[in-house]
Structure formats: structure tokens, C-alpha cells
Design a protein around this motif. Sequence first.
Motif, PDB file in Angstrom:
ATOM      1  N   CYS A  98     110.520  31.659  26.455  1.00 36.42           N
ATOM      2  CA  CYS A  98     110.487  33.112  26.730  1.00 36.42           C
ATOM      3  C   CYS A  98     112.324  32.456  26.799  1.00 36.42           C
ATOM      4  N   ALA A  99     112.033  32.395  28.210  1.00 30.90           N
ATOM      5  CA  ALA A  99     113.752  32.217  27.958  1.00 30.90           C
ATOM      6  C   ALA A  99     114.670  30.896  27.188  1.00 30.90           C
ATOM      7  N   THR A 100     113.642  30.681  25.856  1.00 33.31           N
ATOM      8  CA  THR A 100     114.429  29.448  24.374  1.00 33.31           C
ATOM      9  C   THR A 100     114.384  30.221  23.598  1.00 33.31           C
ATOM     10  N   LEU A 101     113.360  31.330  24.006  1.00 34.94           N
ATOM     11  CA  LEU A 101     113.137  32.358  22.653  1.00 34.94           C
ATOM     12  C   LEU A 101     114.575  33.173  22.984  1.00 34.94           C
ATOM     13  N   ASP A 102     114.673  34.445  24.469  1.00 37.35           N
ATOM     14  CA  ASP A 102     115.819  35.310  24.457  1.00 37.35           C
ATOM     15  C   ASP A 102     117.304  34.299  24.265  1.00 37.35           C
ATOM     16  N   GLY A 122     104.725  41.312  17.612  1.00 34.69           N
ATOM     17  CA  GLY A 122     103.402  40.833  18.067  1.00 34.69           C
ATOM     18  C   GLY A 122     103.096  40.500  19.255  1.00 34.69           C
ATOM     19  N   THR A 123     103.490  39.275  19.111  1.00 33.31           N
ATOM     20  CA  THR A 123     103.500  38.427  20.544  1.00 33.31           C
ATOM     21  C   THR A 123     104.354  38.806  21.632  1.00 33.31           C
ATOM     22  N   LEU A 124     105.213  39.631  21.492  1.00 31.06           N
ATOM     23  CA  LEU A 124     106.195  39.562  22.635  1.00 31.06           C
ATOM     24  C   LEU A 124     105.424  40.743  23.340  1.00 31.06           C
ATOM     25  N   LEU A 125     104.705  41.585  22.338  1.00 28.97           N
ATOM     26  CA  LEU A 125     104.644  43.224  22.763  1.00 28.97           C
ATOM     27  C   LEU A 125     103.243  42.688  23.398  1.00 28.97           C
ATOM     28  N   LYS A 126     102.700  42.221  23.100  1.00 31.25           N
ATOM     29  CA  LYS A 126     100.833  41.655  24.053  1.00 31.25           C
ATOM     30  C   LYS A 126     101.001  41.246  25.234  1.00 31.25           C
ATOM     31  N   PRO A 136     106.977  35.501  39.135  1.00 32.45           N
ATOM     32  CA  PRO A 136     107.049  34.867  37.734  1.00 32.45           C
ATOM     33  C   PRO A 136     107.063  35.740  36.621  1.00 32.45           C
ATOM     34  N   ASP A 137     105.650  36.275  37.242  1.00 31.35           N
ATOM     35  CA  ASP A 137     105.314  37.125  35.086  1.00 31.35           C
ATOM     36  C   ASP A 137     106.626  38.212  35.310  1.00 31.35           C
ATOM     37  N   GLN A 138     107.086  38.711  36.355  1.00 28.83           N
ATOM     38  CA  GLN A 138     108.678  39.587  35.888  1.00 28.83           C
ATOM     39  C   GLN A 138     109.330  39.278  35.476  1.00 28.83           C
ATOM     40  N   GLN A 139     109.628  37.535  35.927  1.00 23.88           N
ATOM     41  CA  GLN A 139     110.785  36.947  35.042  1.00 23.88           C
ATOM     42  C   GLN A 139     110.337  36.851  33.507  1.00 23.88           C
ATOM     43  N   ALA A 144     111.115  38.471  27.809  1.00 21.61           N
ATOM     44  CA  ALA A 144     110.322  38.858  26.236  1.00 21.61           C
ATOM     45  C   ALA A 144     111.552  40.369  26.143  1.00 21.61           C
ATOM     46  N   LEU A 145     111.381  41.601  26.985  1.00 15.42           N
ATOM     47  CA  LEU A 145     112.082  42.564  26.767  1.00 15.42           C
ATOM     48  C   LEU A 145     113.617  42.172  26.080  1.00 15.42           C
TER      49      LEU A 145
END
Length: 262
Positions: A98-102, A122-126, A136-139, A144-145
Motif C-alpha cells: 500500500c505504501a508503494t502504491l501510494d 475496487g481492490t482498495l475499497l475492499k 498496523p491496520d490503520q497505517q 489506501a485512502l
Amino acid sequence: MVEEFSTTQSQNKISNCYSITISKMDSKTNCCKREAAYCCNSGYLARKDSRAQLLDLRLRVQRSAANVDDSMRLINRLVAALSELLSMRSVSGILHTCATLDMATEHSQKCCEELVAVGAVGTLLKLIRSVSRSIPDQQVLKHALSTLRNLARYPHLTELIIENRGSVETILWEFLRNKEEAYFIASDLLKKICQNQKGVEAVHNLPALLRRLHNLVVELGKKAGNDKSYTRNLVTKEQAERRLRVAAELLELITNSGGQRN
């Protein structure tokens, strides 16, 4: 006679000083010209000597580009990572992806378009819907946002985000329930969405969440005005005021856009 002699001496001294000054200036000018000529000549010789090296370097780059492994290209690696994102079990792996995508979507419009084309929204929303409240999940949620926010910088991609089923509801819900950095990222994303007429309509089709947004603004306003603990803690006060300002701006944008729609 004495006065005439003194005047003549003074004039001669002035004339001599002037001549010396002019001579020095001419000397400096000639010196500068010689230095400039030397620099130009040195530059020419350096370029002449390095011409063969530059040609060799250019050929090596061309050969490398021709022989590159297509699967190792950045965009293809991102697409591959995206396809595996939902099946990953390691939180650290998900966070890294996710950090790389960001980061990639922040700096490249082409990456944004390619990722949207293969279903990144769609993948990010899921992924956003599946995260817990753990740190960690909040990171993961934050990145993702942020990736969606990067995609929404481009109007044609914003529309694709809006058209994805449940996207606006998911983002608005995360904004309402989050108190950390993701709150402000979701706010930026919602503002971009509400600049699109379809986005405004999607928000107005969620009256329950819209009421919660209104209640949030009222609640934050009361806290900022009445809670004495804020006066003792400047950081907390500034954070609360910032949250209030962001929520109020978003509500105003939605309300005004809704008025124009009607």
C-alpha cells in the motif's frame, strides 16, 4: 607664477592618475578576455574528448532498454502487487504494498491510469472495509485512502471512483469514524469527489451519513468552545479546531453543491 605652476602640477598628477587607472582597467579587461577564451577552449576540448564516451554510454542505455525484463517494469510490478493484495496474510506485506502504491500514484499519472484500468479502486475499497482499528491496520487504511486521493487528482479518474459501487459511502463512513490522520486524508478525498456533480448526488443519497456529518460539526463546535481541557493542552486544542474546520468546510461544500443541484 607660483599659482600657475601649482595648477599645472595638479593637472599633471590628475592626468597621470587617470592614465594609470585606464591602464589597469585595460589590463583587467584583457585578462578577463584571456580567461574567457581559455575556458571556452577548455570546454570545447573536454566535449571533444568525451564524445566517444557519451556515444558509448548512449548505446549501452539503448541496449539495456531493449533487453529489459517486461515483468520488472514499475507499472507491471505494481499491477502484480495489486492483484495479490487481498490474498496477502502478512500485515507488513500489505502495508509495504500500500505504501508503494501510494508513492507511485503520487508521482505518476500513468501509474494512476494503469492501476485504475486493472481494478485498483475496487481492490482498495475492499481493503478499506476489511481493516480493523489496530495500529498496523490503520497505517494500511491511511495509505489506501491516500492512494485513492492521488487517483482523484485527475477528474476522469474521480468519476470512475464515484461510479464504483459503495465507494462514496465507504469513504464518508471512514471520515466520520476516524480520529487520526486518515480523517484528514478522507476529507481531502471527499472534497475532490464533491467537485464532481455525480459525487454530490452520491453523498446526498446517503441522508443518514449526511446527518452524522452535521452532528459531527455541531459536536466538535461544542467541544472546541466549552471543553476546558483544550485550554490546558494547546496541541489538543489545535487538533480539535482543525478537525472542526475540516468537517465544517466539507459540510458547506456538500450543502452548497446540493443547493446548486436543486
